[in-house]
Every structure is written in structure tokens, then in C-alpha cells.
Design a protein around this motif. Sequence first.
Motif, short mmCIF file in Angstrom:
data_model
loop_
_atom_site.label_atom_id
_atom_site.label_comp_id
_atom_site.label_asym_id
_atom_site.label_seq_id
_atom_site.Cartn_x
_atom_site.Cartn_y
_atom_site.Cartn_z
N SER A 1 0.74 -1.27 -0.03
CA SER A 1 -0.10 -0.09 -0.04
C SER A 1 0.88 1.24 0.10
CB SER A 1 -0.98 -0.01 1.07
OG SER A 1 -0.20 0.13 2.26
N GLN A 2 2.08 1.06 -0.51
CA GLN A 2 3.21 2.23 -0.45
C GLN A 2 3.29 2.66 -2.00
OE1 GLN A 2 5.81 2.68 2.71
NE2 GLN A 2 7.77 2.86 1.23
N VAL A 3 3.46 3.93 -2.18
CA VAL A 3 4.07 4.16 -3.67
C VAL A 3 4.84 5.30 -3.41
CG1 VAL A 3 1.84 3.43 -4.82
CG2 VAL A 3 2.31 5.82 -4.11
N ALA A 4 5.80 5.66 -4.55
CA ALA A 4 6.82 6.75 -4.54
C ALA A 4 6.38 7.52 -5.88
CB ALA A 4 8.24 6.05 -4.61
N VAL A 5 6.43 8.69 -5.30
CA VAL A 5 6.35 10.06 -6.62
C VAL A 5 7.34 10.49 -6.73
CG1 VAL A 5 4.72 11.67 -7.30
CG2 VAL A 5 3.61 10.03 -6.19
N ILE A 6 8.03 10.57 -8.02
CA ILE A 6 9.19 11.30 -8.19
C ILE A 6 9.21 12.44 -8.86
CG2 ILE A 6 11.59 10.95 -9.00
CD1 ILE A 6 10.88 8.80 -6.93
N GLY A 7 9.26 13.67 -8.04
CA GLY A 7 8.98 14.89 -8.52
C GLY A 7 7.64 15.68 -7.81
N SER A 8 7.96 16.82 -7.34
CA SER A 8 6.99 17.35 -6.31
C SER A 8 6.16 18.68 -7.23
CB SER A 8 7.45 17.70 -5.24
OG SER A 8 8.54 18.92 -5.37
N GLY A 9 6.45 18.83 -8.79
CA GLY A 9 5.73 19.71 -9.41
C GLY A 9 4.21 19.48 -9.53
N LEU A 10 3.59 20.34 -10.16
CA LEU A 10 2.03 20.18 -10.39
C LEU A 10 1.55 18.78 -10.39
CD1 LEU A 10 -0.81 21.83 -10.82
CD2 LEU A 10 -0.28 21.76 -13.25
N LEU B 1 6.94 11.47 -1.23
CA LEU B 1 6.98 12.32 -2.41
C LEU B 1 8.52 12.98 -2.39
CD1 LEU B 1 5.45 14.23 -4.58
CD2 LEU B 1 5.12 15.73 -2.92
N TYR B 2 8.99 12.68 -3.40
CA TYR B 2 10.61 12.83 -3.79
C TYR B 2 10.87 14.24 -4.47
CZ TYR B 2 15.26 12.60 -5.64
OH TYR B 2 16.52 12.88 -5.95
N ASP B 3 11.88 14.92 -4.11
CA ASP B 3 12.51 15.85 -4.94
C ASP B 3 13.88 16.12 -4.49
OD1 ASP B 3 12.70 18.19 -6.76
OD2 ASP B 3 10.51 18.25 -6.72
N ALA C 1 15.28 19.10 -3.68
CA ALA C 1 15.36 20.32 -2.85
C ALA C 1 14.25 20.28 -1.73
CB ALA C 1 15.16 21.72 -3.65
N GLN C 2 14.84 20.44 -0.49
CA GLN C 2 13.88 20.33 0.64
C GLN C 2 12.83 21.39 0.74
OE1 GLN C 2 13.92 17.87 3.09
NE2 GLN C 2 12.11 18.92 3.69
N GLN C 3 13.44 22.64 0.13
CA GLN C 3 12.48 23.77 0.09
C GLN C 3 11.19 23.56 -0.84
OE1 GLN C 3 14.48 27.51 -1.20
NE2 GLN C 3 12.47 28.69 -0.61
N GLN C 4 11.48 22.95 -1.82
CA GLN C 4 10.48 22.58 -2.69
C GLN C 4 9.43 21.62 -2.38
OE1 GLN C 4 9.83 23.22 -6.10
NE2 GLN C 4 8.45 21.76 -6.64
N LEU C 5 10.03 20.81 -1.71
CA LEU C 5 9.03 19.51 -1.08
C LEU C 5 8.34 20.38 -0.04
CD1 LEU C 5 11.54 16.60 -0.88
CD2 LEU C 5 9.35 16.64 -2.08
N THR C 6 8.77 21.26 0.66
CA THR C 6 8.10 21.86 1.95
C THR C 6 6.88 22.58 1.40
OG1 THR C 6 10.21 22.04 3.23
CG2 THR C 6 8.09 23.37 3.93
N GLY C 7 7.30 23.34 0.17
CA GLY C 7 6.12 24.36 -0.49
C GLY C 7 5.26 23.27 -1.14
N ALA C 8 5.42 22.12 -1.59
CA ALA C 8 4.69 21.05 -2.20
C ALA C 8 3.72 20.67 -1.50
CB ALA C 8 5.47 20.12 -2.99
#
Length: 316
Positions: A4-13, A31-33, A35-42
Motif C-alpha cells: 500500500s506504498q507508492v513513491a512519486v518522483i518530482g513534486s511539481g504540479l 514524495l521525492y524531490d 530540494a527540501q524547500q521545494q518539497l516543503t512548498g509542495a
Amino acid sequence: MESSQVAVIGSGLIGRSWAMVFAAGGFKVKLYDIAQQQLTGALENIRKQMKELEESGFLKGSLNAEKQLALISICTDLKAAVEGATFIQECTPENLELKKKIFAQLDLIVGDNVVLSSSTSCLLPSKLFTGLKHVKQCIVSHPVNPPYFVPLVEIVPHPETDPSTIERTYALMKKIGQSPVKLNREIEGFVLNRLQYAVISEAWRLVGEGVISPTDLDLVMSDGLGMRYAFIGPLETMHLNAEGISNYCERYREGMKLVLNTFGPVPEFSGETEQKISQAMSEKIPVVPKHLNARREWRDECLTGLAKLKKQMSSN
């Protein structure tokens, strides 16, 4: 899926939307990216969207927003992000070399039971996955933007993709509430974009030749063809607009061929016609973030309402 676990590579739209879709289906999402800042914003963006959807009654899934949010975690380490996942959805920018680099990295760290899936809208699986050790586990799962509001997913195999990879992907998409379709082989543009580009191309020619204004052209689709295409496709439309397909072809084949033979060459999508269409669209929706975002939110509300209506109609 076994996990029941998936990974999403890239935190854009697209990545954010996929994360929301999987969480709505009850899946744990990493959810992977880079940059930490990008992930926090996502994550903040996802939280805001989910809360708004919950307040408006449009949140998908059986869990409330807080429980869905609790299923999503963020990660800047690729190996840690994919650990324990049996499905990985790549959502990096539409750049062949970048995507190949990501899949080459994934190829080195995943096991033999994981599905490696790309959100690409136009890159062929044979260009993305050829040469990978886990090529049999690779597939394209092309969503429609935005995936949370438009359920279609095109499942496109590499020539070496194992049939079980196709079936597992199809089953997962059904489980999370999407509407998957299987392509039997890869083709440039897949199916959705080939149909979309055919419409755009003729729309461009009709405006460019002065047959109709840009705003009226859009009205032909939104208040004409689009009304029935929201529920049935072009082939069923033919079937219902006569006494079946054969009768439709008997009645209209010569007329269709006559019109189709008048279609012009592929437009350049530039010059005077581009300026004319751009001016008309900009007058309707100014090209500034405030107006564009407001219109996108309105579009998404319409899509959500339509999705509810379609679900209601299909259950009747």
C-alpha cells in the motif's frame, strides 16, 4: 498491488496531483524531490488544496483531509523514497535526458517486483526505457492535466514490458479511482494528444482562414461537441447519430471524405494566427498569474462538478 506504498518522483504540479490521487485511494506516498524547500512548498500546497476540497465537498476518497495528508511524507533521498514501494510514478519535467537519468538511477536501486512508471505526455517508452535492466517492469502512465480532476490515464507499454506490469498498473489505477486505458503499442503522442492535436490543428486553420473568431471557435467545442463528449466518445456518437455505425457510414462516409479532403496542411502555430488567438484569449483571461490561477480554479471546480454528475449518471 501487493503493497500500500507508492513513491512519486518530482513534486511539481503533476507530482503533487498524483500524490493526492494515491492518498485519496488510501496509499502511503513518499514524495521525492532534490530540494527540501521545494518539497516543503509542495506539501503546503497539497494541504491547502485538500482543505479547500474538503470544505467544498469535492475531496476524493473515503478518508478526511487530515488522514490523507498523514499518508504523504517527503524525502530528498531517492533510495529512501522508493524503499518499500512497489509502484513508482515519475513526474519530472518533460526532458528526455533528465527522465533517462532518473530511470537509470532507479534501475540500480529497485528490486524485481516494482513497477517503474512515467507520467510523460509525449516521450515514447522505447526512448525512455530501452537498455534498462528492469525494462520489463517499465511503463508509461500518462495522466491528463490535472490528474486529480480528470481521471483518464493512458497506459503505454515498452515493446519489452511484461504483460503483468500492464495488468498491475491497470488494476492500481482502477483501485485509486482513475480511468485507465491500455494502448496495445507505443505511438507518437499516444492517443489523447493525437486526438487533441487534430482538433487544435483544425481549430487553428479555421481561425487563421477567417472562418470564425477564436472565442466562437471555443464555443463550438464547449457548448457543442464537448457537451456530448463529456459522456460518450466519437465512435459511440456516430453509433447513436444513426441506426448504428454501419448505417452512419452508409449515410455520411462520402460527406466526411469530402470535408476531410479540404483540410489544409499542418499549421506552423505562429505568425498572424498566433497573434490573433493570443489577443482574443488574453482579452478573455489576462496573462497574469492572478487571472490565470482564478480561471484554473474555476476550471477545476467545473471538472469536479462534472465528475460528480458523471458518477451519478452512471449509477442511474
